[in-house]
Every structure is written in structure tokens, then in C-alpha cells.
Scaffold this motif. Structure first.
Motif, PDB file in Angstrom:
ATOM      1  N   ASN A  95     -12.059  -9.864 -82.618  1.00 25.25           N
ATOM      2  CA  ASN A  95     -12.017 -10.293 -81.218  1.00 25.25           C
ATOM      3  C   ASN A  95     -11.042 -11.448 -81.033  1.00 25.25           C
ATOM      4  OD1 ASN A  95     -13.895  -8.395 -80.432  1.00 25.25           O
ATOM      5  ND2 ASN A  95     -15.654  -9.766 -80.705  1.00 25.25           N
ATOM      6  N   GLY A  96     -10.967 -12.312 -82.038  1.00 25.23           N
ATOM      7  CA  GLY A  96     -10.007 -13.410 -81.972  1.00 25.23           C
ATOM      8  C   GLY A  96      -8.573 -12.938 -82.000  1.00 25.23           C
ATOM      9  N   LEU A  97      -8.321 -11.834 -82.696  1.00 22.44           N
ATOM     10  CA  LEU A  97      -6.954 -11.307 -82.781  1.00 22.44           C
ATOM     11  C   LEU A  97      -6.460 -10.743 -81.463  1.00 22.44           C
ATOM     12  CD1 LEU A  97      -6.760  -9.397 -86.199  1.00 22.44           C
ATOM     13  CD2 LEU A  97      -6.134 -11.747 -85.688  1.00 22.44           C
ATOM     14  N   SER A  98      -7.391 -10.344 -80.589  1.00 22.33           N
ATOM     15  CA  SER A  98      -6.978  -9.689 -79.344  1.00 22.33           C
ATOM     16  C   SER A  98      -6.119 -10.596 -78.466  1.00 22.33           C
ATOM     17  CB  SER A  98      -8.212  -9.234 -78.561  1.00 22.33           C
ATOM     18  OG  SER A  98      -8.990 -10.346 -78.157  1.00 22.33           O
ATOM     19  N   ALA A  99      -6.194 -11.906 -78.690  1.00 27.61           N
ATOM     20  CA  ALA A  99      -5.325 -12.811 -77.930  1.00 27.61           C
ATOM     21  C   ALA A  99      -3.864 -12.656 -78.333  1.00 27.61           C
ATOM     22  CB  ALA A  99      -5.772 -14.267 -78.145  1.00 27.61           C
ATOM     23  N   SER A 100      -3.630 -12.154 -79.564  1.00 29.79           N
ATOM     24  CA  SER A 100      -2.257 -12.003 -80.064  1.00 29.79           C
ATOM     25  C   SER A 100      -1.787 -10.555 -80.051  1.00 29.79           C
ATOM     26  CB  SER A 100      -2.174 -12.544 -81.501  1.00 29.79           C
ATOM     27  OG  SER A 100      -2.528 -13.899 -81.554  1.00 29.79           O
ATOM     28  N   VAL A 101      -2.658  -9.643 -80.492  1.00 29.35           N
ATOM     29  CA  VAL A 101      -2.295  -8.228 -80.580  1.00 29.35           C
ATOM     30  C   VAL A 101      -3.457  -7.406 -80.037  1.00 29.35           C
ATOM     31  CG1 VAL A 101      -1.466  -6.379 -82.069  1.00 29.35           C
ATOM     32  CG2 VAL A 101      -1.057  -8.766 -82.721  1.00 29.35           C
ATOM     33  N   TYR A 102      -3.202  -6.648 -78.963  1.00 30.61           N
ATOM     34  CA  TYR A 102      -4.276  -5.857 -78.349  1.00 30.61           C
ATOM     35  C   TYR A 102      -3.726  -4.478 -77.961  1.00 30.61           C
ATOM     36  CZ  TYR A 102      -8.354  -4.731 -75.491  1.00 30.61           C
ATOM     37  OH  TYR A 102      -9.482  -4.148 -74.972  1.00 30.61           O
ATOM     38  N   PRO A 103      -3.749  -3.529 -78.881  1.00 27.62           N
ATOM     39  CA  PRO A 103      -3.126  -2.226 -78.636  1.00 27.62           C
ATOM     40  C   PRO A 103      -3.904  -1.307 -77.707  1.00 27.62           C
ATOM     41  CG  PRO A 103      -3.337  -2.702 -81.000  1.00 27.62           C
ATOM     42  CD  PRO A 103      -4.188  -3.683 -80.279  1.00 27.62           C
ATOM     43  N   LEU A 104      -5.194  -1.558 -77.464  1.00 29.14           N
ATOM     44  CA  LEU A 104      -6.055  -0.557 -76.834  1.00 29.14           C
ATOM     45  C   LEU A 104      -5.535   0.008 -75.513  1.00 29.14           C
ATOM     46  CD1 LEU A 104      -8.637   1.065 -77.071  1.00 29.14           C
ATOM     47  CD2 LEU A 104      -9.873  -0.822 -75.992  1.00 29.14           C
ATOM     48  N   PRO A 105      -5.060  -0.801 -74.577  1.00 26.88           N
ATOM     49  CA  PRO A 105      -4.586  -0.205 -73.313  1.00 26.88           C
ATOM     50  C   PRO A 105      -3.481   0.830 -73.509  1.00 26.88           C
ATOM     51  CG  PRO A 105      -4.873  -2.572 -73.065  1.00 26.88           C
ATOM     52  CD  PRO A 105      -5.012  -2.280 -74.524  1.00 26.88           C
ATOM     53  N   LEU A 106      -2.535   0.521 -74.393  1.00 27.68           N
ATOM     54  CA  LEU A 106      -1.448   1.479 -74.618  1.00 27.68           C
ATOM     55  C   LEU A 106      -1.937   2.705 -75.382  1.00 27.68           C
ATOM     56  CD1 LEU A 106       1.746  -0.657 -75.365  1.00 27.68           C
ATOM     57  CD2 LEU A 106       1.364   0.932 -73.481  1.00 27.68           C
ATOM     58  N   LEU A 107      -2.843   2.512 -76.336  1.00 29.71           N
ATOM     59  CA  LEU A 107      -3.386   3.668 -77.060  1.00 29.71           C
ATOM     60  C   LEU A 107      -4.096   4.618 -76.104  1.00 29.71           C
ATOM     61  CD1 LEU A 107      -4.841   2.263 -80.419  1.00 29.71           C
ATOM     62  CD2 LEU A 107      -2.494   2.808 -79.797  1.00 29.71           C
ATOM     63  N   THR A 108      -4.840   4.051 -75.161  1.00 28.16           N
ATOM     64  CA  THR A 108      -5.538   4.874 -74.174  1.00 28.16           C
ATOM     65  C   THR A 108      -4.542   5.630 -73.302  1.00 28.16           C
ATOM     66  OG1 THR A 108      -7.365   3.280 -74.135  1.00 28.16           O
ATOM     67  CG2 THR A 108      -7.207   4.823 -72.291  1.00 28.16           C
ATOM     68  N   LYS A 109      -3.494   4.946 -72.893  1.00 35.51           N
ATOM     69  CA  LYS A 109      -2.456   5.593 -72.072  1.00 35.51           C
ATOM     70  C   LYS A 109      -1.799   6.734 -72.845  1.00 35.51           C
ATOM     71  CE  LYS A 109       2.053   4.709 -69.939  1.00 35.51           C
ATOM     72  NZ  LYS A 109       3.134   3.716 -69.735  1.00 35.51           N
ATOM     73  N   TYR A 110      -1.408   6.478 -74.089  1.00 37.78           N
ATOM     74  CA  TYR A 110      -0.758   7.512 -74.894  1.00 37.78           C
ATOM     75  C   TYR A 110      -1.691   8.699 -75.120  1.00 37.78           C
ATOM     76  CZ  TYR A 110       2.611   3.817 -76.139  1.00 37.78           C
ATOM     77  OH  TYR A 110       3.545   2.817 -76.101  1.00 37.78           O
ATOM     78  N   SER A 111      -2.956   8.409 -75.365  1.00 35.75           N
ATOM     79  CA  SER A 111      -3.924   9.478 -75.616  1.00 35.75           C
ATOM     80  C   SER A 111      -4.108  10.356 -74.384  1.00 35.75           C
ATOM     81  CB  SER A 111      -5.264   8.873 -76.037  1.00 35.75           C
ATOM     82  OG  SER A 111      -6.232   9.878 -76.244  1.00 35.75           O
ATOM     83  N   ASN A 112      -4.160   9.748 -73.206  1.00 31.26           N
ATOM     84  CA  ASN A 112      -4.315  10.519 -71.976  1.00 31.26           C
ATOM     85  C   ASN A 112      -3.123  11.440 -71.737  1.00 31.26           C
ATOM     86  OD1 ASN A 112      -6.778   9.301 -71.438  1.00 31.26           O
ATOM     87  ND2 ASN A 112      -5.896   7.718 -70.121  1.00 31.26           N
ATOM     88  N   GLN A 113      -1.957  11.036 -72.212  1.00 30.51           N
ATOM     89  CA  GLN A 113      -0.753  11.847 -72.036  1.00 30.51           C
ATOM     90  C   GLN A 113      -0.694  13.019 -73.013  1.00 30.51           C
ATOM     91  OE1 GLN A 113       2.006   7.924 -71.437  1.00 30.51           O
ATOM     92  NE2 GLN A 113       3.075   9.797 -71.991  1.00 30.51           N
ATOM     93  N   THR A 114      -1.335  12.871 -74.152  1.00 29.71           N
ATOM     94  CA  THR A 114      -1.077  13.822 -75.237  1.00 29.71           C
ATOM     95  C   THR A 114      -2.297  14.603 -75.698  1.00 29.71           C
ATOM     96  OG1 THR A 114      -1.379  12.017 -76.832  1.00 29.71           O
ATOM     97  CG2 THR A 114       0.864  12.488 -76.123  1.00 29.71           C
ATOM     98  N   SER A 115      -3.465  14.352 -75.127  1.00 27.35           N
ATOM     99  CA  SER A 115      -4.650  15.104 -75.550  1.00 27.35           C
ATOM    100  C   SER A 115      -4.655  16.479 -74.892  1.00 27.35           C
ATOM    101  CB  SER A 115      -5.929  14.339 -75.200  1.00 27.35           C
ATOM    102  OG  SER A 115      -6.036  14.168 -73.800  1.00 27.35           O
ATOM    103  N   TYR A 116      -5.206  17.450 -75.581  1.00 25.31           N
ATOM    104  CA  TYR A 116      -5.319  18.798 -75.023  1.00 25.31           C
ATOM    105  C   TYR A 116      -6.564  19.454 -75.622  1.00 25.31           C
ATOM    106  CZ  TYR A 116      -4.097  21.114 -79.377  1.00 25.31           C
ATOM    107  OH  TYR A 116      -4.123  21.574 -80.659  1.00 25.31           O
ATOM    108  N   ARG A 117      -7.094  20.425 -74.925  1.00 29.92           N
ATOM    109  CA  ARG A 117      -8.260  21.148 -75.407  1.00 29.92           C
ATOM    110  C   ARG A 117      -8.005  22.640 -75.233  1.00 29.92           C
ATOM    111  NH1 ARG A 117     -10.349  17.072 -72.110  1.00 29.92           N
ATOM    112  NH2 ARG A 117     -11.152  15.300 -73.278  1.00 29.92           N
ATOM    113  N   LEU A 118      -7.835  23.325 -76.334  1.00 32.90           N
ATOM    114  CA  LEU A 118      -7.569  24.754 -76.302  1.00 32.90           C
ATOM    115  C   LEU A 118      -8.781  25.493 -76.857  1.00 32.90           C
ATOM    116  CD1 LEU A 118      -5.268  26.914 -75.838  1.00 32.90           C
ATOM    117  CD2 LEU A 118      -4.909  26.782 -78.305  1.00 32.90           C
TER     118      LEU A 118
END
Length: 697
Positions: A68-91
Motif C-alpha cells: 500500500n505504501g508503494l502505491s504512492a510511487s507506482v500504481y499500475p491498476l488503473p492502466l491494467l484495468t483499461k488494457y484488460s477491458n480492451q483485450t478480454s474476450y469470451r468465446l
């Protein structure tokens, strides 16, 4: 005040002494085969004990505070969520008559995907099973499902809290009526149907979850009857080995393979399920296990053979196994990764230095078509059925999300898959944004080892790039490129990713595997260390910018490398690894891995294992890299005690200045987070946050 709070939060990551949970050290000296070693943290082997549980909670609390302390310096989650929404698929996946999907229905109580089916690929989903309401307070996943021969009934497997032991339950497909029948403690087996009336399954009789796996037996369950009365079909207790089961697509034959304890020799049987009397007939006796069964047709038993180094497709005549024919011969330097048997076709997947591709043959081995992928990409058969003349496959890479195609199995023609119910994936970056280079480096004994290196285009090779090196190197596994949004984030932030195809894997054939097993397992570790040296020498990175990671066998590899050469690495993230080689064979499936690692009861093999055993090679006076050890408390594939002991010994030394954290995923198994995509992305975010913080520090 705000500055002071931030300062206090970041104290653990700034190189100060860590306030680790109190970990008692109970001196214990053991001697085996004239080798004396310490096991001061053996008390952590009581994995279900209150004391160990409290210790794990304290470790998790420390880890959570740090991350939790690291999130002030590096916080990838918003971008990971964005990338996942663009690239997920269900076949949906075709299985006999219908198409099946695991579908997420979002709601307050619902966590894991439900199982639905469609009557055709363009149809609407019809709900079959929601796994979230079977047990309160447990994570329940549907991990596999199999329709009966005429698609009247569906058998499905429920994984509880990530354990390899699962339940088998049943539902009618058209009406959705659930059966009361519940088969418990099934493990590592196929669901083999006898028509629409019942299944053959494999059961484990362990009373203790982490105990050395008991012998598996094959039972038959007739639907609508009491499971307690299921008949024992095959007993392998006499050979202390494994057993596999499968039925032919037409439901007329049951096949059983009975393996010895090293899984290198097996007897094979079949039973004619159309006969009133059930009788097993042995058709292969004391056979070398150098093949995988791919199907049965017209009295022929088709196999992927590994008798040759690169692999071929053969068949046995079931009535006269001496009649054997090579249908698709091996192609030199083209590794046969897998084969699929269809009614009139054989589809083979190959790997070479450029990537992967399909080759389509008729049943007699006549070549029809090659489906070539772009360099560095994988090709995966996604939705198919034995009786169909069309299948769906996709191509993907580390940086390009899956792109789907239809494949005509008659002539090999293929085209982009277009469907109104499928949303196309959209890559976050254009294909040319990243560069993938597949090359080789020379290991210390002169062997050329393949390595794939990925980074942004036009990167400057000045030795300052944060770099992540990964490998697996075991069980003959051929690791393929797969799209990962966390990796995309790392690369887009200037990172370099490298995957080394070290010995012990199967990337260069059967011999490549055996050159990294048992007495030669040290080759796997040396290859990995030499990959790090190569990346440094080529100015991709430096020891102050190099991180390593791997899971399971790859976790062992990372643990062994970091204790052998701590000077090479800044960060180590081993996941669900084996670290105590002196006792590895005391737990669950490890008794089947003696051919991979060696037998501790054999002096020469024990000596070789102790030379690289991560837990036993930790030195008192060495400051090891910043380390994040990840495990799961319900992992009965690689029990968490390995990670507990490894973390305790690393932490409990005065010389350890760099931080060592232990994350234990609660109510999870070997594959970690299995509830929903949000939790998976949260863990990805934590891993890359930890990695990038320390590599850029």
C-alpha cells in the motif's frame, strides 16, 4: 504532517531494517547420506496449526502495509484495468452438440463465473450452473465440464478454494435439472462417459490434504445411484503409480493407462463398452511412456510419439499392437507441440525458432495445408469438436492480444472470425511499438540456449533498462507466448522482458528435457544464470536493474538462482515454488516427480539436489535481493510450507538488509486468484508495482 506520514509509509522500502514478524528459530541439525544440514524452521511444516496460521497472518499484514505504501510511487491498476477491458474476450467452446461458456454475472454475492450453453455459436447463453451457491465462505470454480455421448447430461468439476481435489456433479442440459449425485475427492483425471448413463473417474483417498498422495483408483458411477456403491474398475496400489482414463469419442471404448511410480513405464488396457460384460484387455505391456494418446478411430489408437526427438504421429492397431504405423513423420528442428484428431483430419501444431504454426493432414498423413503465424507468435486451437469440419483458432503474442480465425478442416482455408456476439480485442499499442527478438546465448558448457527479448522500439542499450527475466525449465514443458496486460505495462514503462528456454523444458525436443532432469537439473539453473549474464553483457540491463520471476518449477529456479548468484539480481519474485529439496518428496504429488528432480533416498541424487536446494543454500552473511515470495495456503500441488521456510530463513538473518516479503493468498491453490478478473488484476498490479519500484530505485 503529510510529509512525515509519507516518510513513515516508505520506511520499509528505503532499505531500513525490516520489522518482520517474530519468527522462532528451533535449531535442528540433520544428517543424510553423510551430508549435514540445518532445518531450523521445521515447525512451519504444521501448515494447518494455529501458530503457523498466526505467523502467516502477520506476514500478510506486513506485506499489505508495504505494498500500500508503494502505491504512492507506482500504481499500475488503473492502466491494467483499461488494457484488460480492451483485450478480454469470451468465446464459447464447442463440445459435441452445444457451445459452452463460463460467464460472469456481476452481483453482490456472485464471484466466480457461471456455466452457460448455447445451441449455436450465435445463440443466447442459457444458464446451467452457478457455482457460487454451493458452499458459504468458500471460493468455488467450475474447472472442467464434459457432456455425455448424446449431450443429454453434463458432468462438471468444482474446485473448492483452489485445491487439486475436486467434486464432480451433474445436470441435465436441456432442462437444467440438477442430480443429487456428488463425487468427492476426485483428482487429476478425465471425465470418461459411458453413453449417457454414467462416468469413469479417478479418485484419491488422502485423509490429510498435504500428505504424500495415496494411490489413485478408477471407479465407475452410474447416475442416480449412491456414490458409496461406485464400483472399483482399476486398482493401481500394487504398482504405486498413476492411472489415466479416457473414452473414445463414439463412446464404444474405455482406455486406461497404468503407470509405475516414475511414470516412465505403463501398461495400457481397453474395454469394449458395447458389451454387456465389462472386461479390461491389455494391449500394451510394460511400454515406455513416450507418447500421448490423441484419439481412437477405426480400431486404431492414435498417439503423439516422443520416441523421436522432435515428435511424430503414429497409431497402433488395437487388436494387434505390433501393427504400428508412422502417419506424420518427425520434421528435423520442428518440434511437434501437440496433435488433434478429427473425423477425417489430423491437425498438428509445431514450434521452431520463428514461432508456431499448424500443419493439416488427412488421416493417412497426406499433407493438405500449412497455417503459418507471424514470427514470435503462438497459434492456439480454441473451439473445436471431433465431428466438425470447421474449428476456431487464435494467434497471439506477449504484446498482441488474441486474434480469432475460422479454419476449414477440409482444405485448410482460414479467415478472420466475425461474429455479432464477439467484441474484437483492441491492442493498447500498435504492433510496431514493441520489438520481439528471438536469439540464442551460449551457456557455460557451450550449449546454445534460445531466449526471447521484448522491449519498446528504439530502446537505448546502455545497461540501465529495468529488466525482467523469466523461465520455467521443467517436465518437458513447452512454454508459449501469451498476452499479459501486466507485462504490457512494464514494457511501456521502459522495461525489457526476456524469456529463456532453459534445459529441462521441452522447447528443443525430448533430449532438451532430459538434459535438465535429476543429476542434470543443475543445467537448468546454470542456463538461467547464464541468461542473466548474457543480458548484462549485451547492455540490456545491469545487476542493479535486473529482476527475475517464475512460478512452480520456475519458482524453484528463481530461488536457486538468487541464492547462488545474489550479485546478479536486484529483485526476485518466486511464486509457488519448491525450495526444500531434502523433503520435497514428502508431500502430495511429489512422489511422481522423482524422475524430474531425483530421489532423496539415493545418495548421488540427494547430493545433487542439496547443491542447489534454495532453502539449504541460504548463507548467514549474504544480503540477498529484494524478494517477494508468493504462495497459496490451499496449494496441494506445491504446499506452502516451502515458501514459509524459505521466507523465514531469508528474513531471520542480520545480514539481510534488502526487504523480503511473503504473500500467502488465502483460500487459493496452485493457480492463485481464481475468483474474478478484478482480483487477478489487483495481484498483477502489486507484482509490477513491487518490481518497478525496486528496479528503478
Amino acid at each position: 504532517m503529510k510529509f512525515l506520514l509519507l516518510f513513515l509509509l516508505l520506511l520499509p522500502v528505503a532499505g531500513f531494517t525490516q520489522n518482520y514478524p517474530e519468527t522462532k528459530k528451533e535449531p535442528l541439525t540433520l544428517t543424510r547420506h553423510n551430508i549435514t544440514y540445518n532445518d531450523d524452521y521445521a515447525w512451519l511444516e504444521d501448515m494447518r496449526g494455529e501458530e503457523v496460521n498466526n505467523w502467516v497472518d502477520s506476514q500478510n499484514k506486513l506485506y499489505n502495509s508495504h505494498i500500500n505504501g508503494l502505491s504512492a510511487s507506482v500504481y499500475p491498476l488503473p492502466l491494467l484495468t483499461k488494457y484488460s477491458n480492451q483485450t478480454s474476450y469470451r468465446l464459447p467452446h464447442k463440445k459435441r452438440t452445444y457451445y459452452y461458456s463460463l460467464v460472469r454475472y456481476y452481483g453482490k454475492e456472485v464471484q466466480t463465473p457461471s456455466l452457460a450453453y448455447r445451441k449455436n455459436i450465435n445463440g443466447n447463453n442459457i444458464m446451467l450452473v452457478n457455482p457460487n451457491f454451493f458452499y458459504n465462505g468458500k471460493t468455488v470454480n467450475i474447472i472442467d465440464y464434459s457432456p455425455s455421448i448424446n449431450s443429454e447430461i453434463l458432468a462438471y468439476k468444482l474446485m473448492i478454494d483452489g485445491s487439486d481435489q475436486y467434486e464432480i456433479r451433474f445436470t441435465t442440459i436441456k432442462s437444467g435439472r440438477k442430480y443429487d449425485d456428488v463425487i468427492k475427492n476426485a483428482k487429476f483425471g478425465n471425465i470418461a462417459w459411458k453413453g449417457d448413463e454414467g462416468i469413469f473417474y479417478k479418485k484419491n483417498s488422502n485423509t490429510s490434504q498435504f500428505a504424500l498422495d495415496s494411490t489413485y483408483h478408477v471407479y465407475y458411477h452410474k447416475l442416480g445411484t449412491d456414490v458409496k456403491n461406485d464400483g472399483l474398475v482399476f486398482d493401481v496400489s500394487g504398482i504405486e503409480g498413476q492411472v489415466s482414463t479416457f473414452t473414445s469419442y463414439d463412446g464404444t471404448k474405455l482406455f486406461i493407462g497404468a503407470f509405475d511410480k516414475t511414470e516412465s513405464i505403463a501398461d495400457y488396457y481397453y474395454a469394449d463398452l458395447t458389451k454387456e460384460k465389462f472386461e479390461l484387455v491389455k494391449f500394451l505391456d510394460n511400454a515406455r511412456v513416450n507418447f500421448d494418446m490423441i484419439g481412437y478411430y477405426d480400431n486404431k489408437f492414435y498417439i503423439d510419439s516422443r520416441q523421436s526427438n522432435w515428435g511424430d504421429v503414429e497409431y497402433f492397431d488395437l487388436e494387434n499392437p505390433s501393427i504400428k504405423k508412422v502417419v506424420v513423420p518427425q520434421y528435423q528442428n520442428q518440434l511437434l507441440v501437440g496433435s488433434y484428431l478429427f473425423k477425417d483430419r489430423i491437425l498438428c501444431k509445431y514450434k521452431n525458432t520463428d514461432g508456431n504454426y499448424f500443419m493439416l493432414f488427412d488421416r493417412n498423413g497426406k499433407f493438405i495445408k500449412k497455417i503459418q503465424t507471424p514470427k514470435g507468435m503462438d497459434v492456439v486451437l480454441s473451439s473445436y469438436d471431433y465431428a466438425d469440419t470447421e474449428a476456431i483458432f487464435y494467434v497471439t503474442s506477449h504484446t498482441i492480444p488474441p486474434i480469432l480465425f475460422t479454419l476449414n478442416l477440409e482444405d485448410g482455408a482460414y479467415d478472420r472470425f466475425v461474429n455479432p456476439t464477439y467484441a474484437k480485442t483492441t491492442a493498447p499499442f500498435p504492433p510496431e511499438y514493441f520489438v520481439t527478438n528471438t536469439t540464442t546465448y551460449t551457456s557455460r558448457d557451450g550449449v546454445e540456449v534460445p531466449i526471447t527479448i521484448i522491449h519498446k522500439k528504439d530502446i537505448v542499450l546502455d545497461g540501465t533498462n529495468p529488466t525482467l527475466l523469466e523461465a520455467y525449465g521443467g517436465f518437458g514443458t513447452v512454454t508459449q507466448p501469451s498476452y499479459d496486460v501486466g507485462l504490457i505495462y512494464f514494457l511501456s514503462n521502459g522495461g525489457v522482458y526476456a524469456y529463456a528456454e532453459v534445459r529441462g523444458g521441452g522447447e528443443k525436443g525430448r533430449k532438451w528435457h532430459t538434459e535438465g532432469t535429476a543429476l542434470k537439473k543443475i543445467n537448468t539453473i546454470n542456463d538461467f544464470i547464464d541468461a542473466a549474464e548474457f543480458l548484462i553483457s549485451q547492455k540490456y540491463t545491469s545487476p542493479d536493474r535486473l529482476g527475475i520471476t517464475g512460478g512452480s518449477q520456475g519458482g524453484l529456479l528463481v530461488g536457486a538462482a538468487m541464492v547462488k548468484r545474489p550479485d546478479l539480481f536486484k529483485v526476485a519474485i518466486p511464486k509457488v515454488g519448491v525450495y526444500d529439496m531434502a523433503k520435497f518428496n514428502n508431500y502430495t504429488v511429489a512422489r511422481f516427480h522423482l524422475d524430474e528432480y531425483g530421489d532423496p533416498d539415493v545418495e548421488e541424487e540427494f547430493t545433487a539436489m542439496m547443491d542447489y536446494s534454495p532453502y539449504h543454500n541460504i548463507k548467514e552473511d549474504v544480503n540477498y535481493p529484494a524478494t517477494l515470495i508468493i504462495t497459496s495456503d490451499n496449494d496441494d500441488r506445491v504446499p506452502p510450507v516451502h515458501s514459509y521456510k524459505f521466507a523465514a530463513k531469508l528474513q531471520n538473518r542480520a545480514a539481510q538488509i534488502n526487504p523480503v516479503y511473503l504473500k500467502t493468498r488465502r483460500n487459493a491453490g496452485h493457480y492463485g486468484v481464481t475468483t474474478n478478473n478484478e482480483e487477478h488484476l489487483q495481484e498483477e498490479s502489486e507484482v509490477y508495482s513491487f518490481l518497478l519500484y525496486y528496479l528503478k530505485k
